[in-house]
Scaffold this active site. Structure first.
Site, PDB file in Angstrom:
ATOM      1  N   GLU A 106      -8.082  -5.120   5.362  1.00  0.00           N
ATOM      2  CA  GLU A 106      -7.988  -4.759   3.948  1.00  0.00           C
ATOM      3  C   GLU A 106      -6.831  -5.483   3.265  1.00  0.00           C
ATOM      4  O   GLU A 106      -6.936  -5.867   2.106  1.00  0.00           O
ATOM      5  CB  GLU A 106      -7.793  -3.244   3.819  1.00  0.00           C
ATOM      6  CG  GLU A 106      -9.068  -2.484   4.171  1.00  0.00           C
ATOM      7  CD  GLU A 106      -8.838  -0.983   4.304  1.00  0.00           C
ATOM      8  OE1 GLU A 106      -8.332  -0.557   5.361  1.00  0.00           O
ATOM      9  OE2 GLU A 106      -9.162  -0.248   3.375  1.00  0.00           O
TER      10      GLU A 106
ATOM     11  N   HIS B  99     -17.139   2.176   7.668  1.00  0.00           N
ATOM     12  CA  HIS B  99     -15.679   2.118   7.827  1.00  0.00           C
ATOM     13  C   HIS B  99     -15.252   3.452   8.445  1.00  0.00           C
ATOM     14  O   HIS B  99     -15.268   4.490   7.778  1.00  0.00           O
ATOM     15  CB  HIS B  99     -15.009   1.909   6.464  1.00  0.00           C
ATOM     16  CG  HIS B  99     -13.518   1.909   6.542  1.00  0.00           C
ATOM     17  ND1 HIS B  99     -12.756   0.758   6.499  1.00  0.00           N
ATOM     18  CD2 HIS B  99     -12.632   2.922   6.688  1.00  0.00           C
ATOM     19  CE1 HIS B  99     -11.478   1.066   6.613  1.00  0.00           C
ATOM     20  NE2 HIS B  99     -11.369   2.387   6.730  1.00  0.00           N
TER      21      HIS B  99
ATOM     22  N   ASN C  11       0.884  -1.169   0.000  1.00  0.00           N
ATOM     23  CA  ASN C  11       0.000   0.000   0.000  1.00  0.00           C
ATOM     24  C   ASN C  11       0.922   1.219   0.000  1.00  0.00           C
ATOM     25  O   ASN C  11       1.441   1.614   1.035  1.00  0.00           O
ATOM     26  CB  ASN C  11      -0.874  -0.048   1.253  1.00  0.00           C
ATOM     27  CG  ASN C  11      -1.842   1.118   1.326  1.00  0.00           C
ATOM     28  OD1 ASN C  11      -1.779   2.040   0.512  1.00  0.00           O
ATOM     29  ND2 ASN C  11      -2.735   1.091   2.301  1.00  0.00           N
TER      30      ASN C  11
ATOM     31  N   ARG D  54     -10.966  15.569   7.172  1.00  0.00           N
ATOM     32  CA  ARG D  54     -11.773  15.997   6.019  1.00  0.00           C
ATOM     33  C   ARG D  54     -13.163  16.426   6.470  1.00  0.00           C
ATOM     34  O   ARG D  54     -13.746  15.820   7.380  1.00  0.00           O
ATOM     35  CB  ARG D  54     -11.925  14.862   5.001  1.00  0.00           C
ATOM     36  CG  ARG D  54     -10.644  14.427   4.377  1.00  0.00           C
ATOM     37  CD  ARG D  54     -10.897  13.472   3.214  1.00  0.00           C
ATOM     38  NE  ARG D  54      -9.686  12.727   2.915  1.00  0.00           N
ATOM     39  CZ  ARG D  54      -9.601  11.391   2.928  1.00  0.00           C
ATOM     40  NH1 ARG D  54     -10.662  10.646   3.183  1.00  0.00           N
ATOM     41  NH2 ARG D  54      -8.461  10.812   2.665  1.00  0.00           N
TER      42      ARG D  54
ATOM     43  N   ARG E 199      -2.535  -2.022  -3.517  1.00  0.00           N
ATOM     44  CA  ARG E 199      -3.746  -1.235  -3.314  1.00  0.00           C
ATOM     45  C   ARG E 199      -3.675  -0.025  -4.243  1.00  0.00           C
ATOM     46  O   ARG E 199      -2.688   0.712  -4.241  1.00  0.00           O
ATOM     47  CB  ARG E 199      -3.812  -0.756  -1.868  1.00  0.00           C
ATOM     48  CG  ARG E 199      -4.988   0.158  -1.656  1.00  0.00           C
ATOM     49  CD  ARG E 199      -4.952   0.825  -0.322  1.00  0.00           C
ATOM     50  NE  ARG E 199      -6.140   1.632  -0.155  1.00  0.00           N
ATOM     51  CZ  ARG E 199      -6.179   2.740   0.571  1.00  0.00           C
ATOM     52  NH1 ARG E 199      -5.096   3.170   1.182  1.00  0.00           N
ATOM     53  NH2 ARG E 199      -7.295   3.420   0.672  1.00  0.00           N
TER      54      ARG E 199
ATOM     55  N   ASP F 150      -7.190  12.639  16.072  1.00  0.00           N
ATOM     56  CA  ASP F 150      -7.198  11.303  16.670  1.00  0.00           C
ATOM     57  C   ASP F 150      -8.415  11.186  17.587  1.00  0.00           C
ATOM     58  O   ASP F 150      -8.565  11.944  18.542  1.00  0.00           O
ATOM     59  CB  ASP F 150      -5.897  11.095  17.463  1.00  0.00           C
ATOM     60  CG  ASP F 150      -5.751   9.652  17.922  1.00  0.00           C
ATOM     61  OD1 ASP F 150      -6.715   9.098  18.497  1.00  0.00           O
ATOM     62  OD2 ASP F 150      -4.675   9.085  17.716  1.00  0.00           O
TER      63      ASP F 150
ATOM     64  N   ARG G 284      -9.245   9.151  19.849  1.00  0.00           N
ATOM     65  CA  ARG G 284      -8.972   8.904  21.278  1.00  0.00           C
ATOM     66  C   ARG G 284      -8.757  10.221  22.006  1.00  0.00           C
ATOM     67  O   ARG G 284      -9.249  10.432  23.111  1.00  0.00           O
ATOM     68  CB  ARG G 284      -7.721   8.026  21.443  1.00  0.00           C
ATOM     69  CG  ARG G 284      -7.988   6.579  21.141  1.00  0.00           C
ATOM     70  CD  ARG G 284      -6.705   5.818  20.966  1.00  0.00           C
ATOM     71  NE  ARG G 284      -6.050   6.243  19.722  1.00  0.00           N
ATOM     72  CZ  ARG G 284      -5.167   5.512  19.056  1.00  0.00           C
ATOM     73  NH1 ARG G 284      -4.796   4.363  19.527  1.00  0.00           N
ATOM     74  NH2 ARG G 284      -4.645   5.945  17.939  1.00  0.00           N
TER      75      ARG G 284
ATOM     76  N   HIS H 185     -12.751   2.839  -0.090  1.00  0.00           N
ATOM     77  CA  HIS H 185     -12.742   1.842   0.990  1.00  0.00           C
ATOM     78  C   HIS H 185     -13.443   0.548   0.557  1.00  0.00           C
ATOM     79  O   HIS H 185     -13.941  -0.212   1.399  1.00  0.00           O
ATOM     80  CB  HIS H 185     -13.470   2.349   2.261  1.00  0.00           C
ATOM     81  CG  HIS H 185     -12.786   3.462   2.975  1.00  0.00           C
ATOM     82  ND1 HIS H 185     -13.488   4.499   3.559  1.00  0.00           N
ATOM     83  CD2 HIS H 185     -11.474   3.712   3.199  1.00  0.00           C
ATOM     84  CE1 HIS H 185     -12.642   5.336   4.120  1.00  0.00           C
ATOM     85  NE2 HIS H 185     -11.411   4.899   3.912  1.00  0.00           N
TER      86      HIS H 185
HETATM   87  P1  ADP Z   1      -6.579   4.619   8.815  1.00  0.00           P
HETATM   88  O1  ADP Z   1      -6.277   3.197   8.367  1.00  0.00           O
HETATM   89  O2  ADP Z   1      -7.631   5.312   8.036  1.00  0.00           O
HETATM   90  O3  ADP Z   1      -5.352   5.463   9.035  1.00  0.00           O
HETATM   91  P2  ADP Z   1      -7.558   3.418  11.287  1.00  0.00           P
HETATM   92  O4  ADP Z   1      -8.578   2.476  10.792  1.00  0.00           O
HETATM   93  O5  ADP Z   1      -6.310   2.885  11.867  1.00  0.00           O
HETATM   94  O6  ADP Z   1      -7.230   4.539  10.227  1.00  0.00           O
HETATM   95  O7  ADP Z   1      -8.274   4.358  12.391  1.00  0.00           O
HETATM   96  C1  ADP Z   1      -7.632   5.439  12.944  1.00  0.00           C
HETATM   97  C2  ADP Z   1      -8.588   6.107  13.904  1.00  0.00           C
HETATM   98  O8  ADP Z   1      -9.043   5.149  14.860  1.00  0.00           O
HETATM   99  C3  ADP Z   1      -7.950   7.255  14.679  1.00  0.00           C
HETATM  100  O9  ADP Z   1      -8.814   8.376  14.679  1.00  0.00           O
HETATM  101  C4  ADP Z   1      -7.857   6.686  16.084  1.00  0.00           C
HETATM  102  O10 ADP Z   1      -7.967   7.673  17.045  1.00  0.00           O
HETATM  103  C5  ADP Z   1      -9.056   5.770  16.143  1.00  0.00           C
HETATM  104  N1  ADP Z   1      -8.943   4.835  17.253  1.00  0.00           N
HETATM  105  C6  ADP Z   1      -8.042   3.857  17.419  1.00  0.00           C
HETATM  106  N2  ADP Z   1      -8.220   3.260  18.634  1.00  0.00           N
HETATM  107  C7  ADP Z   1      -9.257   3.900  19.227  1.00  0.00           C
HETATM  108  C8  ADP Z   1      -9.923   3.773  20.496  1.00  0.00           C
HETATM  109  N3  ADP Z   1      -9.550   2.857  21.390  1.00  0.00           N
HETATM  110  N4  ADP Z   1     -10.955   4.604  20.760  1.00  0.00           N
HETATM  111  C9  ADP Z   1     -11.334   5.533  19.862  1.00  0.00           C
HETATM  112  N5  ADP Z   1     -10.743   5.714  18.651  1.00  0.00           N
HETATM  113  C10 ADP Z   1      -9.723   4.908  18.345  1.00  0.00           C
END
Ligand code: ADP
Length: 399
Positions: A381, A205, A8, A238, A88, A279, A281, A177
């Site tokens: 994926e 997703h 990817n 976004r 990908r 993020d 979290r 996605h």
């Molecule tokens: P991508 O592949 O699009 O980069 P991911 O599927 O890894 O993204 O998702 C990233 C998002 O998931 C981030 O916003 C991250 O904060 C959120 N995330 C990961 N763990 C947690 C959690 N325990 N609680 C809330 N959000 C989470």
């Protein structure tokens, strides 16, 4: 010959995973970040060993793939038994509704689609060209994010623009996605113990990018992303759906150039723009600590999603299950609960205790009296790309 390497490749990063397709085991995986910057970092994982972290400058994708192949070669004897490489590719336009075994024509077709995905396809293409040069004898397959949504009917993919202009410039909704929506749809049907052809699903997703799809009997009939991944849900950075006139307004009133507006909407908006953090979290931490902006941002995020879920229930004429996946969907029980609250009118009832269980496996988080199942299905994926890659070269060998 049962190994598949999945690549990817982004504009400044390369993620990879090496599978043994005999038992779907991950033999090695990794991430190369900050290609072209002062110091790049390669993090490489191999089954049963400590991760290997290498910090050094990697000037370009060629050097990057060399470093990855070297790490894979020494840790898992890469080219021994490598059946194929799966790439990908974000945008497959109207041409690609299935994975494509890569030859010069496919490379040209992906290049021709760059205007539709200027932020993604160039990186993907670099990965393909470099890997083809390194492994000319190994079949390579392009797996497109858009392909799964090629089953959308015109009423879902047409924008109400002058038809000739839109057709000439290929302006329509494509959706993204797709590998994730396809994978979790299959897994959800399996978890429900029902044939995929017989279930209506709304799949969400929710990663940094986020999209929702209406999936009828395994076929995508609508999805929230459009010509580009900017449309639809509120995402990490976004904006998702906007009044299109905001673009002209920003140009006129804020004096922003169009490329500045493109950056603003793609990289400075969404949760980052609303709450100051992309993020989830961190947004949840701030909201729990009493930060009103973070609380409102979460409210906007979940409200937008709830509207899409209800709209897609109508599109499907009834829904059997809602499916949450990706970083936020798999991990945030508060987002899941908030999205579903208000959907009781559709028969959706979340069970609080089930919703809070953490697990890497597909699971049901709705209550027994919910007429719509609510599922959490971890996405994969890379495995889906590996499976599709193997199927594509199998098809070619058979034909
Ligand atoms: P991508 O592949 O699009 O980069 P991911 O599927 O890894 O993204 O998702 C990233 C998002 O998931 C981030 O916003 C991250 O904060 C959120 N995330 C990961 N763990 C947690 C959690 N325990 N609680 C809330 N959000 C989470």
């Amino acid at each position: 010959m049962s190994r598949v390497l999945v690549l990817n490749t982004g504009s400044s990063s390369i993620k990879y995973r090496l599978f043994d397709m005999g038992d779907r085991a991950v033999l090695a995986s990794g991430l190369l970040e900050r290609i072209g910057e002062e110091t790049s970092r390669l993090t490489h994982w191999t089954e049963g060993a400590d991760p290997l972290v290498v910090d050094r400058r990697v000037a370009d994708h060629q050097e990057g793939l060399d470093a990855i192949f070297e790490a894979l070669g020494s840790s898992s004897g890469l080219s021994a038994g490598l059946a194929a490489i799966g790439h990908r590719v974000v945008h497959g336009g109207e041409q690609f509704s299935t994975p494509a075994v890569i030859d010069d024509k496919v490379v040209e077709a992906i290049r021709e689609l760059i205007p539709l995905a200027p932020l993604h396809n160039p990186g993907n293409l670099l990965g393909i060209e470099t890997a083809r040069a390194a492994f000319p004898a190994i079949p390579q397959v392009a797996v497109f994010d858009t392909a799964f949504h090629r089953t959308m009917p015109p009423r879902a993919y047409r924008y109400a623009l002058p038809r000739d202009l839109a057709d000439r410039l290929r302006i329509r909704r494509y959706g993204f996605h797709g590998t994730s929506h396809a994978y979790v749809s299959r897994e959800a049907a399996r978890h429900l113990g029902r044939p995929l052809a017989e279930v209506n699903l709304v799949t969400m997703h929710l990663g940094n990018g986020a999209s929702v799809a209406a999936v009828a009997g395994g076929r995508s009939v609508d999805t929230s992303m459009g010509l580009t991944p900017l449309e639809g849900l509120v995402m990490g950075t976004r904006s998702g759906d906007l009044d299109p006139a905001i673009v002209f307004f920003l140009h006129r009133e804020a004096g922003l150039a169009f490329d500045e507006i493109e950056t603003l909407l793609n990289q400075e908006s969404g949760m980052k723009g609303l709450a100051g953090a992309n993020d989830m979290r961190e947004v949840e931490r701030r909201a729990a600590g009493g930060d009103d902006r973070a609380r409102e941002a979460l409210d906007v995020y979940c409200y937008r999603l709830r509207k899409y879920v209800a709209a897609y229930a109508a599109v499907l004429g009834g829904v059997d299950a809602l499916v949450f996946t990706a970083g936020v969907g798999e991990n945030s029980h508060t987002v899941r609960a908030s999205v579903c609250s208000g959907l009781e009118c559709l028969g959706v009832r979340v069970d609080d205790a089930r919703n809070q269980v953490r697990s890497q496996r597909p699971r049901t988080v709705s209550s027994d009296d919910s007429t719509v199942a609510v599922l959490v299905v971890p996405t994969n994926e890379e495995l889906e790309i590996a499976e599709q890659t193997l199927a594509a070269i199998g098809d070619r060998r058979a034909s």
